[in-house]
Design a protein around this motif. Sequence first.
Motif, PDB file in Angstrom:
ATOM      1  N   UNK A   4       0.834  -1.211   0.000  1.00  9.61           N
ATOM      2  CA  UNK A   4       0.000   0.000   0.000  1.00  9.61           C
ATOM      3  C   UNK A   4       0.865   1.256   0.000  1.00  9.61           C
ATOM      4  N   UNK A   5       1.945   1.260   0.764  1.00 10.68           N
ATOM      5  CA  UNK A   5       2.849   2.417   0.756  1.00 10.68           C
ATOM      6  C   UNK A   5       3.475   2.603  -0.622  1.00 10.68           C
ATOM      7  N   UNK A   6       3.820   1.499  -1.278  1.00 12.26           N
ATOM      8  CA  UNK A   6       4.366   1.584  -2.634  1.00 12.26           C
ATOM      9  C   UNK A   6       3.346   2.145  -3.609  1.00 12.26           C
ATOM     10  N   UNK A   7       2.092   1.715  -3.468  1.00 19.08           N
ATOM     11  CA  UNK A   7       1.029   2.233  -4.329  1.00 19.08           C
ATOM     12  C   UNK A   7       0.804   3.723  -4.088  1.00 19.08           C
ATOM     13  N   UNK A   8       0.878   4.127  -2.828  1.00 18.50           N
ATOM     14  CA  UNK A   8       0.732   5.554  -2.505  1.00 18.50           C
ATOM     15  C   UNK A   8       1.887   6.351  -3.110  1.00 18.50           C
ATOM     16  N   UNK A   9       3.085   5.833  -2.987  1.00 17.92           N
ATOM     17  CA  UNK A   9       4.239   6.519  -3.579  1.00 17.92           C
ATOM     18  C   UNK A   9       4.076   6.637  -5.093  1.00 17.92           C
ATOM     19  N   UNK A  10       3.634   5.562  -5.732  1.00 17.31           N
ATOM     20  CA  UNK A  10       3.429   5.595  -7.186  1.00 17.31           C
ATOM     21  C   UNK A  10       2.339   6.586  -7.572  1.00 17.31           C
ATOM     22  N   UNK A  11       1.265   6.633  -6.791  1.00 16.22           N
ATOM     23  CA  UNK A  11       0.172   7.563  -7.090  1.00 16.22           C
ATOM     24  C   UNK A  11       0.654   9.007  -6.974  1.00 16.22           C
ATOM     25  N   UNK A  12       1.427   9.301  -5.926  1.00 15.46           N
ATOM     26  CA  UNK A  12       1.944  10.666  -5.746  1.00 15.46           C
ATOM     27  C   UNK A  12       2.965  10.991  -6.824  1.00 15.46           C
ATOM     28  N   UNK A  13       3.783  10.013  -7.189  1.00 12.79           N
ATOM     29  CA  UNK A  13       4.794  10.244  -8.233  1.00 12.79           C
ATOM     30  C   UNK A  13       4.130  10.535  -9.581  1.00 12.79           C
ATOM     31  N   UNK A  14       3.016   9.868  -9.861  1.00 11.89           N
ATOM     32  CA  UNK A  14       2.354  10.089 -11.151  1.00 11.89           C
ATOM     33  C   UNK A  14       1.535  11.370 -11.160  1.00 11.89           C
ATOM     34  N   UNK A  15       1.073  11.814  -9.989  1.00 19.13           N
ATOM     35  CA  UNK A  15       0.286  13.043  -9.892  1.00 19.13           C
ATOM     36  C   UNK A  15       0.472  13.603  -8.490  1.00 19.13           C
ATOM     37  N   UNK A  16       1.424  14.532  -8.316  1.00 14.01           N
ATOM     38  CA  UNK A  16       1.748  15.027  -6.979  1.00 14.01           C
ATOM     39  C   UNK A  16       0.717  16.006  -6.415  1.00 14.01           C
ATOM     40  N   UNK A  17      -0.535  15.726  -6.643  1.00  8.02           N
ATOM     41  CA  UNK A  17      -1.630  16.513  -6.083  1.00  8.02           C
ATOM     42  C   UNK A  17      -2.641  15.535  -5.532  1.00  8.02           C
ATOM     43  N   UNK A  18      -3.517  16.049  -4.674  1.00  7.23           N
ATOM     44  CA  UNK A  18      -4.576  15.186  -4.156  1.00  7.23           C
ATOM     45  C   UNK A  18      -5.466  14.798  -5.319  1.00  7.23           C
ATOM     46  N   UNK A  19      -5.618  13.512  -5.528  1.00  2.00           N
ATOM     47  CA  UNK A  19      -6.409  13.011  -6.650  1.00  2.00           C
ATOM     48  C   UNK A  19      -7.144  11.756  -6.181  1.00  2.00           C
ATOM     49  N   UNK A  20      -8.096  11.287  -6.962  1.00  2.00           N
ATOM     50  CA  UNK A  20      -8.776  10.042  -6.591  1.00  2.00           C
ATOM     51  C   UNK A  20      -7.798   8.871  -6.422  1.00  2.00           C
ATOM     52  N   UNK A  21      -6.753   8.867  -7.244  1.00  2.00           N
ATOM     53  CA  UNK A  21      -5.751   7.800  -7.166  1.00  2.00           C
ATOM     54  C   UNK A  21      -4.967   7.887  -5.840  1.00  2.00           C
ATOM     55  N   UNK A  22      -4.580   9.099  -5.445  1.00  6.38           N
ATOM     56  CA  UNK A  22      -3.866   9.298  -4.181  1.00  6.38           C
ATOM     57  C   UNK A  22      -4.801   8.962  -3.014  1.00  6.38           C
ATOM     58  N   UNK A  23      -6.037   9.413  -3.110  1.00  9.35           N
ATOM     59  CA  UNK A  23      -6.987   9.136  -2.029  1.00  9.35           C
ATOM     60  C   UNK A  23      -7.206   7.635  -1.866  1.00  9.35           C
ATOM     61  N   UNK A  24      -7.385   6.923  -2.942  1.00  6.98           N
ATOM     62  CA  UNK A  24      -7.598   5.472  -2.875  1.00  6.98           C
ATOM     63  C   UNK A  24      -6.380   4.774  -2.273  1.00  6.98           C
ATOM     64  N   UNK A  25      -5.212   5.197  -2.699  1.00 12.44           N
ATOM     65  CA  UNK A  25      -3.984   4.589  -2.170  1.00 12.44           C
ATOM     66  C   UNK A  25      -3.820   4.896  -0.685  1.00 12.44           C
TER      67      UNK A  25
END
Length: 146
Positions: free
Chosen positions: A78-99
């Motif tokens: 889950x931490x890796x997924x969160x890091x990937x989500x932030x790396x792909x879009x360094x803003x609060x997004x649905x992907x970051x929120x889900x991760x």
Amino acid sequence: MNPGMRLPLATLAGALIGMAGALALAWGWHAFHGDQTELHALLHKAVPLDPDEQRQLDEKERQFVLRRSAIEARLRVANGQLANAIASDPEWSPKVEAASREVEQAAGDLQRITLEHIFEMRAGLKPEHRDAYDKVLVEALRRGSR
């Protein structure tokens, strides 16, 4: 900073703080909860375990290690997924929120099984040994919170 981003970033910060608290409890317990650790040494000194109690507690410990390991693996993913989500879009997004929700879920599960384990261990003791266990446990947790 965009005013609309304050609440989501505060939410993310809160989630990370909450996760840190859960991990501190779980890893703090793990750090002094093993055959050769301080808490076990204190418990053995304070609580004269008979062979049956020791066998029961050893089995509970083995089961806990398996459950904890599985959840820690989920948390790493889950931490890796969160890091990937932030790396792909360094803003609060649905992907970051889900991760971040996955991280929160795994951290919460880790905290919950740790607390369950504490009480399972206590339940495996004779009633006359539980007060000593409680005192040693509470003092160890308090020391870890300082």
